[in-house]
Motif scaffolding. Structure first.
Motif, PDB file in Angstrom:
ATOM      1  N   TRP A 290      -8.979  -0.932  -0.602  1.00 57.23           N
ATOM      2  CA  TRP A 290      -7.774  -1.564  -0.076  1.00 57.23           C
ATOM      3  C   TRP A 290      -8.208  -2.412   1.115  1.00 57.23           C
ATOM      4  O   TRP A 290      -8.786  -1.905   2.071  1.00 57.23           O
ATOM      5  CB  TRP A 290      -6.754  -0.523   0.368  1.00 57.23           C
TER       6      TRP A 290
ATOM      7  N   THR B 246      -1.267   3.816  -5.064  1.00 57.54           N
ATOM      8  CA  THR B 246      -1.305   2.358  -5.107  1.00 57.54           C
ATOM      9  C   THR B 246      -1.804   1.878  -6.461  1.00 57.54           C
ATOM     10  O   THR B 246      -1.256   0.939  -7.045  1.00 57.54           O
ATOM     11  CB  THR B 246      -2.208   1.813  -3.988  1.00 57.54           C
TER      12      THR B 246
ATOM     13  N   ARG C 256       0.843  -1.189   0.000  1.00 58.01           N
ATOM     14  CA  ARG C 256       0.000   0.000   0.000  1.00 58.01           C
ATOM     15  C   ARG C 256       0.879   1.240   0.000  1.00 58.01           C
ATOM     16  O   ARG C 256       1.859   1.318   0.734  1.00 58.01           O
ATOM     17  CB  ARG C 256      -0.929   0.021   1.214  1.00 58.01           C
ATOM     18  N   SER C 257       0.502   2.226  -0.821  1.00 57.20           N
ATOM     19  CA  SER C 257       1.233   3.479  -0.896  1.00 57.20           C
ATOM     20  C   SER C 257       0.586   4.514   0.019  1.00 57.20           C
ATOM     21  O   SER C 257      -0.310   4.199   0.803  1.00 57.20           O
ATOM     22  CB  SER C 257       1.270   3.974  -2.341  1.00 57.20           C
TER      23      SER C 257
ATOM     24  N   HIS D 294       0.897   2.377  -9.063  1.00 56.78           N
ATOM     25  CA  HIS D 294       1.924   1.336  -8.968  1.00 56.78           C
ATOM     26  C   HIS D 294       1.474   0.072  -9.697  1.00 56.78           C
ATOM     27  O   HIS D 294       2.271  -0.553 -10.422  1.00 56.78           O
ATOM     28  CB  HIS D 294       2.207   1.024  -7.501  1.00 56.78           C
TER      29      HIS D 294
END
Length: 383
Positions: free
Chosen positions: A369, A248, A241-242, A251
């Protein structure tokens, strides 16, 4: 509607989303409106709801976002005010909403209705009449307390896995290291090769990153669960997770672009397991609420503040697909009123990202998420 209206309410923003995407057969006849009362995220520290994809994330909790609040916010500014909605003392979140590129173009065409206008220009009557034509079985809010601006968005889209998967269980390790046995779905591995083939044709590996060159354990991977469908995409990705959902997502797509040579369709002998996700939550965006959150626009004089900013989300993912129902409400009140050769197993047994989008759209319309088992379906005990 969520909650009740203040009789002094002068401004109202509503967004409603209904998706019925591949519910279990035993749930097919159960309307989502009959679901149990949902908890507020203030009572559930394991899940948070964010208004924009670039909202900074503060902890390891689950994170939910859907686009209807954004679409209603856009309509309020574009169609009613003629300028972006500005909120004093909530400039940062209002700025993120105003700068977002998410729009109605990202929603499935023909699946939604959105409108905004002033109550003294019969916008409520217009919404009721047009909703009755487009969605005759849906009763929109009455807007009985609205006195000023109304913005409304409703979406109802349906997608199912072409062939349902098999039920199973797996051990899920959350972002804090806690393990729980949860309900899940998987590819068929019995003697019905035709069923296995049908299920696998829905799946496409988008990328995989092994922990090292000799390991059969994957550090990251992403799979398209609806690869056989032209319009819809349901993507699951096991990735770090960013700082935001947007980072995210970026990515994931960067990895897909960088590893296009790895992409392949499943053949039926791979191992795939994905947890069921079940979540019902009501969230108050407290950062937009309060007597100091004054609305600055050309329609109303200064002195009106946002007294309520609430969104409910009901989401389910299981062997048949995904289902989501979301409703959001934003009210303003006068200030004087009260306020390769290695066999890999694709087991989603740790934090992961879910993305729902139109393939032709630039942005998704739902993102989650999943970091802990609060929203997962724990394994049933033998009766």
């Amino acid at each position: 509607m969520i909650g009740s209206f203040n009789p002094r309410c002068c401004w109202l923003l509503i967004a409603t989303l209904t998706l019925a995407i591949g519910c279990r057969e035993k749930q097919a006849d159960e309307p989502v409106s009959n679901s149990p009362e949902v908890p507020r995220t203030g009572e559930s520290n394991g899940t948070q709801v964010v208004p924009t994809l670039n909202t900074p994330l503060t902890d390891w909790s689950n994170v939910l976002w859907c686009a209807t609040f954004q679409v209603a916010w856009n309509r309020a500014g574009d169609d009613a005010l003629g300028e972006p909605l500005q909120v004093e003392h909530a400039e940062e979140i209002a700025s993120r909403l105003n700068q977002s590129e998410v729009s109605a173009a990202d929603l499935p065409p023909g699946s939604f209705y959105a409108a905004a206008g002033l109550t003294d220009q019969s916008i409520v009557q217009t919404i009721h009449a047009e909703m009755k034509k487009q969605f005759p079985s849906v009763s929109p809010p009455t807007f009985e307390q609205a006195d000023g601006l109304v913005a409304y968005c409703y979406m109802d889209a349906q997608v199912k896995f072409t062939t349902p998967f098999e039920e199973c269980t797996l051990e899920f390790t959350d972002g804090d290291g806690e393990k729980n046995r949860v309900e899940a779905f998987e590819l068929h591995h019995g003697h019905d090769w035709e069923l296995s083939s049908k299920q696998s044709k829905q799946l496409k590996l988008l990328f995989q990153v092994p922990e090292d060159v000799t390991s059969s354990t994957l550090a990251e991977f992403a799979i398209d669960l609806t690869a056989d469908q032209e319009e819809n995409q349901l993507l699951v990705a096991v990735v770090p997770r960013s700082e935001t959902l947007q980072e995210t997502i970026e990515h994931v797509y960067e990895q897909i672009a960088a590893n296009q040579d790895q992409a392949f369709a499943f053949e039926g002998d791979e191992v795939l397991r994905v947890p069921n996700v079940v979540q019902s939550v009501v969230h108050e965006f407290s950062e937009l609420e309060g007597s100091d959150k004054l609305i600055l626009d050309k329609v109303h004089p200064p002195g009106h503040f946002i007294s309520k900013a609430v969104q409910s989300i009901k989401f389910r993912l299981d062997k048949g697909g995904a289902a989501i129902v979301s409703e959001a409400e934003l009210e303003a009140t006068p200030a004087e009123a009260a306020p390769g050769g290695i066999e890999y197993e694709y087991v989603v047994d740790r934090p992961f990202l879910l993305i729902m989008k139109r393939r032709a759209a630039k942005h998704p319309y739902f993102v989650a998420w999943i970091d802990n088992s609060e929203v997962l379906e724990l394994q049933k005990l033998n009766e």
